[in-house]
Design a protein around this motif. Sequence first.
Motif, PDB file in Angstrom:
ATOM      1  N   VAL A   1      44.250  45.192  41.641  1.00  0.00           N
ATOM      2  CA  VAL A   1      43.606  46.119  40.604  1.00  0.00           C
ATOM      3  C   VAL A   1      44.581  46.685  39.709  1.00  0.00           C
ATOM      4  N   ASP A   2      45.853  47.377  40.446  1.00  0.00           N
ATOM      5  CA  ASP A   2      47.016  47.979  39.538  1.00  0.00           C
ATOM      6  C   ASP A   2      47.479  47.084  38.660  1.00  0.00           C
ATOM      7  N   LEU A   3      47.398  45.774  38.924  1.00  0.00           N
ATOM      8  CA  LEU A   3      47.925  44.768  37.973  1.00  0.00           C
ATOM      9  C   LEU A   3      47.191  44.348  36.936  1.00  0.00           C
ATOM     10  N   ALA A   4      45.648  44.322  37.128  1.00  0.00           N
ATOM     11  CA  ALA A   4      44.933  43.549  36.342  1.00  0.00           C
ATOM     12  C   ALA A   4      44.397  44.434  34.937  1.00  0.00           C
ATOM     13  N   ASP A   5      43.875  43.761  34.058  1.00  0.00           N
ATOM     14  CA  ASP A   5      43.208  44.445  32.939  1.00  0.00           C
ATOM     15  C   ASP A   5      41.838  45.368  33.554  1.00  0.00           C
ATOM     16  N   PRO A   6      41.826  46.425  32.982  1.00  0.00           N
ATOM     17  CA  PRO A   6      40.687  47.014  33.731  1.00  0.00           C
ATOM     18  C   PRO A   6      39.186  46.499  33.537  1.00  0.00           C
ATOM     19  N   ALA A   7      38.945  45.521  32.378  1.00  0.00           N
ATOM     20  CA  ALA A   7      37.771  44.823  32.487  1.00  0.00           C
ATOM     21  C   ALA A   7      37.622  43.685  33.516  1.00  0.00           C
ATOM     22  N   ALA A   8      38.840  43.484  33.939  1.00  0.00           N
ATOM     23  CA  ALA A   8      38.838  42.410  35.132  1.00  0.00           C
ATOM     24  C   ALA A   8      39.082  42.593  36.529  1.00  0.00           C
ATOM     25  N   ALA A   9      38.991  44.065  36.599  1.00  0.00           N
ATOM     26  CA  ALA A   9      39.437  44.769  37.810  1.00  0.00           C
ATOM     27  C   ALA A   9      38.815  44.133  39.333  1.00  0.00           C
ATOM     28  N   GLY A  10      37.220  44.002  38.988  1.00  0.00           N
ATOM     29  CA  GLY A  10      36.734  43.687  40.126  1.00  0.00           C
ATOM     30  C   GLY A  10      37.144  41.966  40.446  1.00  0.00           C
ATOM     31  N   ARG A  11      37.101  41.296  39.551  1.00  0.00           N
ATOM     32  CA  ARG A  11      37.454  39.790  39.914  1.00  0.00           C
ATOM     33  C   ARG A  11      38.968  39.858  40.481  1.00  0.00           C
ATOM     34  N   ALA A  12      39.907  40.446  39.995  1.00  0.00           N
ATOM     35  CA  ALA A  12      41.186  40.479  40.622  1.00  0.00           C
ATOM     36  C   ALA A  12      41.133  40.967  41.801  1.00  0.00           C
ATOM     37  N   MET A  13      40.347  42.102  42.290  1.00  0.00           N
ATOM     38  CA  MET A  13      40.289  42.470  43.678  1.00  0.00           C
ATOM     39  C   MET A  13      39.669  41.478  44.451  1.00  0.00           C
ATOM     40  N   SER A  14      38.595  40.619  43.934  1.00  0.00           N
ATOM     41  CA  SER A  14      37.799  39.772  44.959  1.00  0.00           C
ATOM     42  C   SER A  14      38.482  38.600  45.127  1.00  0.00           C
ATOM     43  N   LEU A  15      39.401  38.322  44.321  1.00  0.00           N
ATOM     44  CA  LEU A  15      40.330  36.884  44.372  1.00  0.00           C
ATOM     45  C   LEU A  15      41.334  37.376  45.489  1.00  0.00           C
ATOM     46  N   VAL A  16      41.758  38.341  45.786  1.00  0.00           N
ATOM     47  CA  VAL A  16      42.551  38.858  47.140  1.00  0.00           C
ATOM     48  C   VAL A  16      41.994  38.789  48.245  1.00  0.00           C
ATOM     49  N   VAL A  17      40.606  39.274  48.348  1.00  0.00           N
ATOM     50  CA  VAL A  17      39.710  39.391  49.312  1.00  0.00           C
ATOM     51  C   VAL A  17      39.127  37.911  49.702  1.00  0.00           C
ATOM     52  N   TRP A  18      38.982  37.134  48.822  1.00  0.00           N
ATOM     53  CA  TRP A  18      38.542  35.560  49.065  1.00  0.00           C
ATOM     54  C   TRP A  18      39.741  35.069  49.676  1.00  0.00           C
ATOM     55  N   ALA A  19      41.043  35.194  49.287  1.00  0.00           N
ATOM     56  CA  ALA A  19      42.030  34.579  50.010  1.00  0.00           C
ATOM     57  C   ALA A  19      42.083  34.882  51.734  1.00  0.00           C
ATOM     58  N   THR A  20      41.488  35.696  52.048  1.00  0.00           N
ATOM     59  CA  THR A  20      41.385  35.879  53.591  1.00  0.00           C
ATOM     60  C   THR A  20      40.299  34.605  54.146  1.00  0.00           C
ATOM     61  N   THR A  21      39.636  34.318  53.109  1.00  0.00           N
ATOM     62  CA  THR A  21      38.598  33.155  53.753  1.00  0.00           C
ATOM     63  C   THR A  21      39.425  32.163  54.436  1.00  0.00           C
ATOM     64  N   VAL A  22      40.561  31.556  53.447  1.00  0.00           N
ATOM     65  CA  VAL A  22      41.246  30.544  53.746  1.00  0.00           C
ATOM     66  C   VAL A  22      42.063  30.840  54.891  1.00  0.00           C
ATOM     67  N   GLY A  23      42.608  31.841  55.172  1.00  0.00           N
ATOM     68  CA  GLY A  23      43.350  32.321  56.170  1.00  0.00           C
ATOM     69  C   GLY A  23      42.500  32.559  57.479  1.00  0.00           C
ATOM     70  N   SER A  24      41.190  33.162  57.267  1.00  0.00           N
ATOM     71  CA  SER A  24      40.494  33.151  58.471  1.00  0.00           C
ATOM     72  C   SER A  24      40.012  31.660  59.099  1.00  0.00           C
ATOM     73  N   VAL A  25      39.957  30.736  58.102  1.00  0.00           N
ATOM     74  CA  VAL A  25      39.301  29.380  58.465  1.00  0.00           C
ATOM     75  C   VAL A  25      40.273  28.893  59.142  1.00  0.00           C
ATOM     76  N   LEU A  26      41.809  28.908  58.495  1.00  0.00           N
ATOM     77  CA  LEU A  26      42.874  28.283  59.099  1.00  0.00           C
ATOM     78  C   LEU A  26      43.237  28.657  60.491  1.00  0.00           C
ATOM     79  N   GLY A  27      43.216  30.015  60.547  1.00  0.00           N
ATOM     80  CA  GLY A  27      43.769  30.872  61.867  1.00  0.00           C
ATOM     81  C   GLY A  27      43.460  30.343  62.942  1.00  0.00           C
ATOM     82  N   PRO A  28      41.888  30.235  63.367  1.00  0.00           N
ATOM     83  CA  PRO A  28      41.428  29.861  64.374  1.00  0.00           C
ATOM     84  C   PRO A  28      41.927  28.129  64.865  1.00  0.00           C
TER      85      PRO A  28
END
Length: 467
Positions: free
Chosen positions: A122-149
């Motif tokens: 969010v600190d890096l993003a334009d305020p109008a796109a703060a939610g999307r910027a945050m959610s992309l970082v959260v989404w990356a956990t999906t890939v890690g959580s799937v690969l981890g097991p």
Amino acid sequence: MTSHIREQAKLITAQLLSGAGIASGYAVGGLLAEEITGQTSMAGFAQMSVILGAGLIAYPLAVLAGRSGRRKALTLGFGIGTLGAVVVLVGVALQFLPLFMLGMMMCGSSTASGLQARYAAVDLADPAAAGRAMSLVVWATTVGSVLGPSFTAPGAHLGQALGMNGLAGPYLISMVAFALATLSASTLTKSVAAGTDHPGDPALDDPSHDGEATTEANASAASAREPAAPNGSATEAAAPPPMKLGEALRFALARPVPLFAMITIIAGQMMMTNVMVMTPVHMDHQEFSLGAIGIVVSIHIAGMYALSPVFGWMADRWGSGVVIAGGAGIFVLTIVLGVIDAVAPESSMVLLSIALVLLGIGWSMFLIGGSSLLTASVPAHAKVPLQGASDSAMNLGGALMAAMAGSVLGAGGFLWINLMATFVLLIAVGFSIRAIPLMSWPGRRASTLTEDADQSASAAGQDGAGK
């Protein structure tokens, strides 16, 4: 590729690696605790240690981020997680439970850093796109959580090949993943400062002005102030220093919207942890196979992260309130399905699968919606302490629920687990009553923004004239 996109990619990479490291050891942590102690009852304390560690380290990392920037805070956080994996390996080798638990708590630092990474986005993003910027970082956990097991079995074979306890092997994978996340975080630029959102706007400091539109209003007001503050010197001089924790908490307690945002984040974590931790135990009591339990847990994790970009887009498009309200509805449906399964003569794999994926979706909506609302509803000098406090509280609340859940399940079965989640949801709803009228909603967002910006611009103009 712009510098902001490069920094976002680094955050996503660190989050992906951290998620893989956490998931790699997740399946064996409880088994190791049981093996070291010889007591099945100790198995749950391994994961509770991770959650507790995340809760204890989240606020100190936020303070460091406020003082020295996100790079140092994230690098230190992931670095502590790396060292934690090493301590786990030593604790297992020595069969010494306190050292093993300490290592698990230190691994929780990677969880806390992953949560802080969403605010760095969010600190890096334009305020109008703060939610999307945050959610992309959260989404990356999906890939890690799937690969981890998928690394758990190879890690066990690697551990055995090195003459170690096979169950400890996956923590070798965790150690490497956390180390690579540390490396990725260390490459962030120094310019990624925490809480960079137009500090010092008087509208944000006024308890009567308490809404989600403040970030965008700040941007408009900042533009209006430019003629009166050449080279930004006046603005910088007027910017207040960062708040201390007590001051920031008093600030939030006096304002319904930031308080509701924090309660939303904490409640979502508590409900999710309460139900998630006990569902596998409930299924085991109902004689489901380990394979079936694994499938339910996997789709739950997918529900937690896979749709986060959608919720980030919703927060930017329609406001955080819509996302939170949707999450509350999802939680209600989850609890209803859980109660139906609890009172049925036999548990249903289909019903539990639907309930757990909805549980993950509800958690994601509360996390994205609550975090977006918190970021948008407080001034820059309050952001970092409140972000750290909410992350600490959400993890400590989750640890509390995990510690209580076993006793609750034993006393009243899966029905009581769902009733406990209902109680937490009702608390969140109670805090929403005062906040809802002050939040932005579709249909009135534009007028609110215009009024806020006009008022701020008018005040700035009067200040300039007075000079």
